[in-house]
Design an enzyme around this catalytic site. Sequence first.
Site, PDB file in Angstrom:
ATOM      1  N   HIS A  88       3.066  -9.313  -3.003  1.00 30.80           N
ATOM      2  CA  HIS A  88       1.650  -8.929  -2.966  1.00 30.80           C
ATOM      3  C   HIS A  88       1.285  -8.129  -4.217  1.00 30.80           C
ATOM      4  CE1 HIS A  88      -2.187  -7.205  -1.553  1.00 30.80           C
ATOM      5  NE2 HIS A  88      -1.746  -6.117  -2.154  1.00 30.80           N
ATOM      6  N   HIS A 117      -1.689  -8.345  -7.853  1.00 24.21           N
ATOM      7  CA  HIS A 117      -2.423  -7.333  -8.634  1.00 24.21           C
ATOM      8  C   HIS A 117      -2.158  -7.401 -10.137  1.00 24.21           C
ATOM      9  CE1 HIS A 117      -4.233  -4.863  -5.484  1.00 24.21           C
ATOM     10  NE2 HIS A 117      -3.122  -5.014  -4.778  1.00 24.21           N
ATOM     11  N   GLU A 144      -8.797  -5.900  -3.568  1.00 28.30           N
ATOM     12  CA  GLU A 144      -7.965  -6.575  -2.575  1.00 28.30           C
ATOM     13  C   GLU A 144      -8.576  -7.888  -2.090  1.00 28.30           C
ATOM     14  OE1 GLU A 144      -4.668  -3.840  -2.428  1.00 28.30           O
ATOM     15  OE2 GLU A 144      -5.022  -5.944  -2.065  1.00 28.30           O
ATOM     16  N   SER A 167      -2.534 -13.633  -2.780  1.00 30.22           N
ATOM     17  CA  SER A 167      -1.125 -13.557  -2.370  1.00 30.22           C
ATOM     18  C   SER A 167      -0.922 -14.070  -0.943  1.00 30.22           C
ATOM     19  CB  SER A 167      -0.610 -12.111  -2.480  1.00 30.22           C
ATOM     20  OG  SER A 167      -1.390 -11.257  -1.661  1.00 30.22           O
TER      21      SER A 167
HETATM   22  N1  HBI Z   1      -0.029   2.910  -2.606  1.00 29.20           N
HETATM   23  N2  HBI Z   1       1.701   1.761  -3.631  1.00 29.20           N
HETATM   24  C1  HBI Z   1       0.429   1.785  -3.211  1.00 29.20           C
HETATM   25  N3  HBI Z   1      -0.376   0.712  -3.386  1.00 29.20           N
HETATM   26  C2  HBI Z   1      -1.669   0.716  -2.981  1.00 29.20           C
HETATM   27  O1  HBI Z   1      -2.399  -0.280  -3.159  1.00 29.20           O
HETATM   28  C3  HBI Z   1      -2.175   1.867  -2.345  1.00 29.20           C
HETATM   29  C4  HBI Z   1      -1.323   2.968  -2.177  1.00 29.20           C
HETATM   30  N4  HBI Z   1      -1.790   4.072  -1.556  1.00 29.20           N
HETATM   31  C5  HBI Z   1      -3.134   4.195  -1.069  1.00 29.20           C
HETATM   32  C6  HBI Z   1      -3.948   2.986  -1.283  1.00 29.20           C
HETATM   33  N5  HBI Z   1      -3.467   1.902  -1.914  1.00 29.20           N
HETATM   34  C7  HBI Z   1      -5.348   2.891  -0.763  1.00 29.20           C
HETATM   35  O2  HBI Z   1      -5.535   3.778   0.336  1.00 29.20           O
HETATM   36  C8  HBI Z   1      -6.373   3.204  -1.859  1.00 29.20           C
HETATM   37  O3  HBI Z   1      -7.644   2.828  -1.431  1.00 29.20           O
HETATM   38  C9  HBI Z   1      -6.355   4.652  -2.194  1.00 29.20           C
HETATM   39 FE    FE Z   2      -2.836  -4.405  -2.827  1.00 28.46          FE
END
Ligand code: HBI
Ligand code: FE
Length: 275
Positions: free
Chosen positions: A116, A121, A162, A181
């Site tokens: 993913h 990304h 997303e 994904s």
């Molecule tokens: N941590 N590793 C990782 N990847 C993310 O996409 C991610 C995260 N922590 C919080 C988050 N996304 C979402 O809550 C954001 O909207 C902040």
């Molecule tokens: Fe993501």
Amino acid sequence: MTGHYLLDQDWGAYDATDHAVWRRLFDAQSRLLPGRADAPFLDGLARIAGDGARIPRFEDANRLLKPATGFELVAVNGLVPDQVFFALLAERRFPVTRWIRRPAQLDYIQEPDLFHDFFGHVPLLGLPVFADFMQAYGAAGRAAGAAGALRHLARLYWYTVEFGLIETDAGLRIYGAGIVSSKGETVFSLDDPSPNRIGFDRARVMATDYRIDDYQQTYFVIDGYETLFHALDGDLAPVYAALANRPALAPDAVVQGDRVRARGTQAYARAKHAA
Ligand code: HBI
Ligand code: FE
């Protein structure tokens, strides 16, 4: 504080099953996405992920990304706390989960894994305007945290980075990582009549709840990546303040003022679990 969460990718630790899962997912999505994913995503994928034969090395991707947009990938074990996530993005570092799902989870996994994060990304992190948006998003996170507005910013991320769609001369295309994904959602998001498809509007998106365990009931459509970047222009505090007094909108809502591109039938089987 971010350093505490950063690990080595430990590429040597992947076993033959891990590489086979990567290859299987990479090949399936690479066949499905032409004509469905936006061209900059496909271009980025071709440049950064190689032939998909084995799990890519983050250090190789960084040699390409850093000069292009200043971004570099860092290995993590999964979701990190919001403030850590924002801080990493603000420094143009993108956290990529280093473990990959097992064969039994091939079609669906709830939390983000390496496939993913990297396949979904990373390709757009090589596109300057998108990279600039991701950095600005990280910077906005610090202020949003102080304003108690994290949920509004999380919704913006959810319905764009997303699960976003983009209008192009060739028609509607996908750019959201959660869609590209996912085999099922790649088709559902463009072809199924049940979800709404509504023109992107910053306040509208920030007001709209989402669910994480099934296909989306509404997809928001941008007309260009610059629109994303400008969604973070200026002082967001008044935007958050106006939203704080309004009840959240349901994921399947269609409201006055929506630029409705397609109103969903909401004849909504729980498609993901039916797959
Ligand atoms: N941590 N590793 C990782 N990847 C993310 O996409 C991610 C995260 N922590 C919080 C988050 N996304 C979402 O809550 C954001 O909207 C902040
Ligand atoms: Fe993501």
